[in-house]
Design a protein around this motif. Sequence first.
Motif, PDB file in Angstrom:
ATOM      1  N   CYS A 145      42.748 -13.437  34.635  1.00  0.00           N
ATOM      2  CA  CYS A 145      43.059 -12.934  35.971  1.00  0.00           C
ATOM      3  C   CYS A 145      42.394 -11.601  36.298  1.00  0.00           C
ATOM      4  N   LEU A 146      42.173 -10.742  35.311  1.00  0.00           N
ATOM      5  CA  LEU A 146      41.595  -9.436  35.626  1.00  0.00           C
ATOM      6  C   LEU A 146      40.132  -9.546  36.021  1.00  0.00           C
ATOM      7  N   THR A 147      39.382 -10.354  35.272  1.00  0.00           N
ATOM      8  CA  THR A 147      37.972 -10.559  35.629  1.00  0.00           C
ATOM      9  C   THR A 147      37.851 -11.201  37.005  1.00  0.00           C
ATOM     10  N   CYS A 148      38.691 -12.220  37.249  1.00  0.00           N
ATOM     11  CA  CYS A 148      38.657 -12.888  38.549  1.00  0.00           C
ATOM     12  C   CYS A 148      39.116 -11.950  39.663  1.00  0.00           C
ATOM     13  N   ALA A 149      40.048 -11.054  39.365  1.00  0.00           N
ATOM     14  CA  ALA A 149      40.517 -10.108  40.380  1.00  0.00           C
ATOM     15  C   ALA A 149      39.387  -9.207  40.860  1.00  0.00           C
ATOM     16  N   ASP A 150      38.555  -8.763  39.948  1.00  0.00           N
ATOM     17  CA  ASP A 150      37.414  -7.928  40.343  1.00  0.00           C
ATOM     18  C   ASP A 150      36.484  -8.697  41.278  1.00  0.00           C
ATOM     19  N   ARG A 151      36.235  -9.966  40.961  1.00  0.00           N
ATOM     20  CA  ARG A 151      35.375 -10.791  41.818  1.00  0.00           C
ATOM     21  C   ARG A 151      36.023 -11.028  43.175  1.00  0.00           C
ATOM     22  N   PHE A 152      37.326 -11.291  43.171  1.00  0.00           N
ATOM     23  CA  PHE A 152      38.065 -11.512  44.417  1.00  0.00           C
ATOM     24  C   PHE A 152      37.962 -10.290  45.327  1.00  0.00           C
ATOM     25  N   LEU A 153      38.178  -9.125  44.776  1.00  0.00           N
ATOM     26  CA  LEU A 153      38.106  -7.906  45.577  1.00  0.00           C
ATOM     27  C   LEU A 153      36.694  -7.658  46.099  1.00  0.00           C
ATOM     28  N   SER A 154      35.698  -8.036  45.298  1.00  0.00           N
ATOM     29  CA  SER A 154      34.324  -7.878  45.777  1.00  0.00           C
ATOM     30  C   SER A 154      34.032  -8.845  46.924  1.00  0.00           C
ATOM     31  N   PHE A 155      34.638 -10.042  46.888  1.00  0.00           N
ATOM     32  CA  PHE A 155      34.498 -10.987  48.004  1.00  0.00           C
ATOM     33  C   PHE A 155      35.117 -10.395  49.269  1.00  0.00           C
ATOM     34  N   LEU A 156      36.281  -9.766  49.132  1.00  0.00           N
ATOM     35  CA  LEU A 156      36.917  -9.170  50.297  1.00  0.00           C
ATOM     36  C   LEU A 156      36.066  -8.042  50.860  1.00  0.00           C
ATOM     37  N   ASP A 157      35.415  -7.277  49.978  1.00  0.00           N
ATOM     38  CA  ASP A 157      34.529  -6.208  50.429  1.00  0.00           C
ATOM     39  C   ASP A 157      33.393  -6.762  51.287  1.00  0.00           C
ATOM     40  N   LYS A 158      33.034  -8.023  51.023  1.00  0.00           N
ATOM     41  CA  LYS A 158      31.980  -8.687  51.800  1.00  0.00           C
ATOM     42  C   LYS A 158      32.553  -9.482  52.969  1.00  0.00           C
TER      43      LYS A 158
END
Length: 268
Positions: free
Chosen positions: A159-172
Amino acid sequence: MIELNRFKDGKIGAVTLSYDDGTTYDKQLIEILDRYQMKATFHINSEFFGTEGKIPADEAEEIFRGHEFPVHGSRHRFPTQLPPQNIIYEIFEDRKRLESIVHYPVTGLSYAFGDVNETVINGLKTCGIVYGRTTHSTFGFRIPNNFLTWDPTCHHNDCLTCADRFLSFLDKNRFSLFYVWGHAYEFNNNNNWDLIEEFCKKVHGDDRVWYATNMEIYEYIEAVKRLVISADNRMVYNPSAIDVWVSNDGETVKIPAGASVTLDPVRG
């Protein structure tokens, strides 16, 4: 042009969690989730209520208050190893027992052992189940094409690795659904309760994110699918009982339940 890429309150992201088996460790997990105002869905085997390590039936309503409380199979049998009538028994009996506790229709499910085939899916439909979660991780953030084979983003170990990716998607500004699953007893077995605490710290309180149960996600997306949109994208009718949001040429627009809304013309 209208795009169906907004969650409740116009959010571009959503987070939902789901935990199986109804063990006493769910109480510790809920304490953490509630502290961060996160929501989860706890799939239950109702014939095991009150057995060793399981939640007692008379405490379940209070323990799971504010979270969802759906089916996981009455005795956690492999669904594909059952004849059709026993698939229905396993699901329907679980549903009836859970509804007698929570006093609302229970129409969600996670597949015991992640075990599913077409016969099992047909059994779900017969029993009035509208979504079924698998254990197949996509490591992606898309809305499922079929809610009866709803693949999560990841197990909580990732979940932590995926959370970083999720937040980067929101930034975009990318429309994203993040779904984490697991078993609460795994945190105890692996001595890593800090994992879910760190996850909650990382993703909670983000104004771009809707924190929802599995059923809330399902009902919202189904309401969005029911929108009736005019050919010129100027008018939208929402026949559902749920307010929904869309984007119109990049601007977020609320379509109230039961209402028709006339939109500004699409620019250039």
